[in-house]
Design an enzyme around this catalytic site. Structure first.
Site, PDB file in Angstrom:
ATOM      1  N   LYS A 180       0.859  -1.184   0.000  1.00  0.00           N
ATOM      2  CA  LYS A 180       0.000   0.000   0.000  1.00  0.00           C
ATOM      3  C   LYS A 180       0.898   1.237   0.000  1.00  0.00           C
ATOM      4  CE  LYS A 180      -3.550   2.461   2.532  1.00  0.00           C
ATOM      5  NZ  LYS A 180      -4.546   2.402   3.611  1.00  0.00           N
ATOM      6  N   LYS A 234      -2.168  -1.482  -3.835  1.00  0.00           N
ATOM      7  CA  LYS A 234      -3.050  -0.316  -3.739  1.00  0.00           C
ATOM      8  C   LYS A 234      -2.235   0.957  -3.797  1.00  0.00           C
ATOM      9  CE  LYS A 234      -6.060   1.821  -0.412  1.00  0.00           C
ATOM     10  NZ  LYS A 234      -6.460   1.845   0.967  1.00  0.00           N
TER      11      LYS A 234
HETATM   12  C1  PBG Z   1      -6.906   3.794   5.423  1.00  0.00           C
HETATM   13  C2  PBG Z   1      -7.460   3.481   4.078  1.00  0.00           C
HETATM   14  C3  PBG Z   1      -7.358   4.335   2.993  1.00  0.00           C
HETATM   15  C4  PBG Z   1      -7.994   3.706   1.934  1.00  0.00           C
HETATM   16  C5  PBG Z   1      -8.497   2.481   2.395  1.00  0.00           C
HETATM   17  N1  PBG Z   1      -8.137   2.349   3.723  1.00  0.00           N
HETATM   18  C6  PBG Z   1      -6.813   5.693   2.865  1.00  0.00           C
HETATM   19  C7  PBG Z   1      -5.554   6.053   3.509  1.00  0.00           C
HETATM   20  O1  PBG Z   1      -4.650   5.222   3.664  1.00  0.00           O
HETATM   21  O2  PBG Z   1      -5.451   7.208   3.902  1.00  0.00           O
HETATM   22  C8  PBG Z   1      -8.104   4.334   0.578  1.00  0.00           C
HETATM   23  C9  PBG Z   1      -9.096   3.770  -0.338  1.00  0.00           C
HETATM   24  C10 PBG Z   1      -9.457   4.693  -1.432  1.00  0.00           C
HETATM   25  O3  PBG Z   1      -8.842   5.758  -1.659  1.00  0.00           O
HETATM   26  O4  PBG Z   1     -10.414   4.354  -2.126  1.00  0.00           O
HETATM   27  N2  PBG Z   1      -6.913   2.772   6.321  1.00  0.00           N
END
Ligand code: PBG
Length: 310
Positions: A180, A234
């Site tokens: 991520k 991601k």
């Molecule tokens: C945070 C989380 C995020 C997303 C899913 N879980 C955002 C972040 O890390 O700030 C992003 C998903 C998206 O942008 O659709 N736990």
């Protein structure tokens, strides 16, 4: 006849945002076409998912302000919005739909970070893992099929796996957000869960540098060794190389999250006359499968499923 890659509605996971209330729907300005729904609305979406052949939904809560705290303790309250939603969906659709739940503290903390912060604002890994474990067990107790830690703390997959085993949930899977990246494409999501305005600074001490592919492989290898049943990359489209490498190197299912900013860019493109939604979206979704994905989390899941189902 020569087509190598086929996309079906069974490849899609539908992320949904839940709010308190009854009969409530709040459109999300930065995600045109996506709303937050109260539990009854989520149940209705869940039934639609079953009808459309979407095998799984992913739930994210927008926690009421009064229940957010520095320590994010609402995350493991067995009666929190998330757990009540899980139970309501399970009651309504039985085992016809998979329920995937987000494990991270950002929807529950006053500072919008995914973990606990020390006096200097640094997100502390090990203390956070202890809270994530309680959160994951609460979600499994409520009926989640797959818990998906999106927090990027080190060691949390092992800790969650052990806790699931010890708490009677040997069959609950872990989909690890392993690779991520600290991405600029998460903005609309942070609006959706209400963490965006709270967040000071960034998440770069625990989310990955977009420049690092080898580190992504190390992160994935660690999560698999710790007990992940599947892994996630991601965001999606900017990281197709990571997906392809992961698929080649590891023998677990690889999922991509086509994140909120990716959704919003497609919608902005459609609104700006760049092209039609259908071909713009389908070209991207098939790219994920071609790169090696087993499935894709996408806010376009219902739109895509209807198209794919004819
Ligand atoms: C945070 C989380 C995020 C997303 C899913 N879980 C955002 C972040 O890390 O700030 C992003 C998903 C998206 O942008 O659709 N736990």
């Amino acid at each position: 006849m020569h087509r190598e890659t086929v996309l079906t509605s069974a490849d899609l996971i539908w992320p949904l945002f839940v709010i308190e209330g009854k009969g409530a729907e709040e459109p999300i300005g930065s995600l045109p076409g996506v709303s937050r729904w109260s539990v009854d609305g989520i149940v209705a979406r869940a039934k639609e998912a079953v009808e459309m052949g979407i095998p799984c939904i992913a739930l994210f809560p927008n926690t009421p302000d009064g229940k957010r705290s520095d320590a994010g303790a609402e995350a493991y309250n067995p009666d929190n919005l998330m757990c009540r939603t899980i139970r309501a969906v399970r009651d309504a659709v039985g085992n016809d739909l998979g329920i995937l739940t987000d494990v991270a503290l950002d929807p529950y903390t006053t500072h919008g970070q995914d973990g606990l912060v020390d006096a200097s604002g640094y997100v502390v890994n090990d203390d956070t893992v202890a809270v994530l474990v309680d959160q994951a067990v609460a979600q499994a107790d409520a009926g989640a099929d797959i818990v998906a830690p999106s927090d990027m703390m080190d060691g949390r997959v092992h800790a969650i796996r052990m806790a699931l085993e010890m708490n009677g949930h040997p069959n609950v899977q872990i989909m690890a957000y392993s690779a991520k990246f600290a991405s600029a494409f998460y903005g609309p999501f942070r609006d959706a869960v209400g963490s965006g305005d709270r967040l000071k600074g960034d998440k770069k001490s625990y989310q990955m540098d977009p420049a690092n592919g080898e580190e992504a492989m190390r992160e994935i290898a660690l999560d698999i060794a710790e007990g992940a049943d599947s892994v996630m990359v991601k965001p999606g489209l900017a990281y197709l190389d990571i997906i392809a490498q992961a698929k080649a190197r590891f023998d677990v299912p690889v999922f991509a999250y086509q994140v909120s900013g990716e959704y919003a860019l497609i919608e902005a493109g459609v609104a700006a006359g760049v092209g039609e939604r259908e071909p713009l979206l389908m070209e991207k979704l098939v790219a994920f499968k071609r790169a090696g994905c087993t499935g894709v989390l996408t806010y376009h899941a219902p739109f895509a499923a209807r198209l794919l189902n004819g």
